[in-house]
Design an enzyme around this catalytic site. Structure first.
Site, PDB file in Angstrom:
ATOM      1  N   TYR A   1     -69.303  72.109  56.362  1.00 48.50           N
ATOM      2  CA  TYR A   1     -70.196  73.175  55.856  1.00 48.50           C
ATOM      3  C   TYR A   1     -69.624  73.769  54.573  1.00 48.50           C
ATOM      4  CZ  TYR A   1     -72.737  77.683  55.892  1.00 48.50           C
ATOM      5  OH  TYR A   1     -73.507  78.783  55.561  1.00 48.50           O
ATOM      6  N   SER A  31     -72.243  80.300  50.573  1.00 47.52           N
ATOM      7  CA  SER A  31     -71.647  81.114  51.634  1.00 47.52           C
ATOM      8  C   SER A  31     -70.229  81.488  51.212  1.00 47.52           C
ATOM      9  CB  SER A  31     -71.595  80.260  52.905  1.00 47.52           C
ATOM     10  OG  SER A  31     -70.656  80.777  53.803  1.00 47.52           O
TER      11      SER A  31
END
Ligand SMILES: NC(=O)c1ccc[n+]([C@@H]2O[C@H](COP(=O)([O-])OP(=O)(O)OC[C@H]3O[C@@H](n4cnc5c(N)ncnc54)[C@H](O)[C@@H]3O)[C@@H](O)[C@H]2O)c1
Length: 275
Positions: A165, A152
């Site tokens: 994350y 990401s």
């Protein structure tokens, strides 16, 4: 002849969103696809979709973070289709809070799904890739295999409220670069695609009654707040969100024979967002 005819692919988290679009793209190009999802119904829907369009597919339902999952999915893939050519580590979800509200459970949940699970799947795939490389070197029919890890922009650039994350998505970059070095001798390319804002349930506005994901008995809301999403779009040069099909297109580039000499790379697929 289709580009991926005769190839066998695993796509984790392919019950919906980007994973489903990747599974569909690979199947459309001739690959036999092993579908996975945490939840049975979405996995079966993707399976039906692929089979309905004439592809061969198989579903391995279950949590990628389960200790035995790597061995299970690689074992079932080889048993069912006789090998493994393309592995896409896509399954995941977000659990956002500022650091002072990050719990240990949250930290480990993010590391489990985005770092430990891909690690175990890759470790389970190692003997399969090694044996295939040895066999093919002896016969002279060398074939390039492909790993694509899904990261990401949070893992590349960081993102407020995504400490665990982003740490886990950064781990994908390290694994990608390390395995590219370890697995060159097996003719396996290992690359990574880091997505920006792609329009899936993961990034839909958290309004009304958002969907939830059941993480070991805990229901987590899936989505982001509308302000964050609007800010992302305003900082995206293409001025819009990406579609799951566009995201799948970036993964597909690394699965093609034309990218056989590209390995250890991180491709940011974000409409130009680079903050
Ligand atoms: N959508 C985005 O904007 C975006 C941006 C950057 C990265 N990503 C990454 O892309 C990947 C796919 O996300 P998406 O946007 O398609 O989300 P999504 O929620 O639409 O789909 C993800 C799928 O993965 C499954 N899944 C989640 N945890 C799992 C587990 N432990 N085991 C098996 N399956 C599991 C879910 O059930 C779901 O069907 C994720 O790794 C995510 O972090 C997405």
């Amino acid at each position: 002849m289709k580009k991926l005819e005769g190839r066998v692919a695993i796509v984790t988290g392919s019950g919906r969103g980007i994973g489903r679009a990747i599974a569909t793209k690979l199947a459309d190009e001739g690959a036999r696809v092993v579908v996975n999802d945490l939840e049975d119904a979405p996995a079966r829907e993707t399976l039906a979709l692929l089979e309905g369009s004439g592809a061969e597919a198989h579903a391995v339902v279950g949590d990628v973070a389960a200790e035995d999952f790597g061995d299970r999915i690689v074992g079932e893939t080889v048993e069912r289709f006789g090998g493994l050519d393309i592995l896409v580590n896509n399954a995941g979800y977000i659990w956002n809070t500022t650091i002072q509200n990050h719990t240990d459970e949250q930290w480990y949940a993010m590391l489990d799904v985005h770092a430990t699970a891909p690690f175990r799947i890759l470790r389970a795939a190692a003997p399969v890739f090694r044996a295939a490389a040895k066999r093919e070197a002896a016969s002279g029919a060398v074939r390039c295999r492909k790993v694509v890890n899904i990261s990401s922009i949070s893992g590349v650039f960081g993102a407020a409220t995504q400490l665990a994350y982003s740490a886990a998505k950064s781990a994908q970059l390290g694994m990608t670069k390390t395995l590219a070095k370890e697995w060159g001798r097996y003719n396996v390319t290992v690359n990574c695609v880091a997505f920006g804002d792609i329009d899936t349930r993961l990034t839909r506005p958290l309004e009304g009654a958002p969907e939830t994901i059941d993480v070991r008995g805990r229901d987590l809301k899936v989505g982001v707040d509308r302000g964050t999403q609007e800010l992302m779009t305003s900082l995206t040069p293409l001025g819009r969100r990406g579609s799951p099909e566009e995201a799948a297109g970036a993964v597909y580039l690394f699965c093609l024979p034309e990218s056989d000499f590209v390995t250890g790379q991180v491709l940011v697929c974000s409409g130009g967002f680079i903050q």
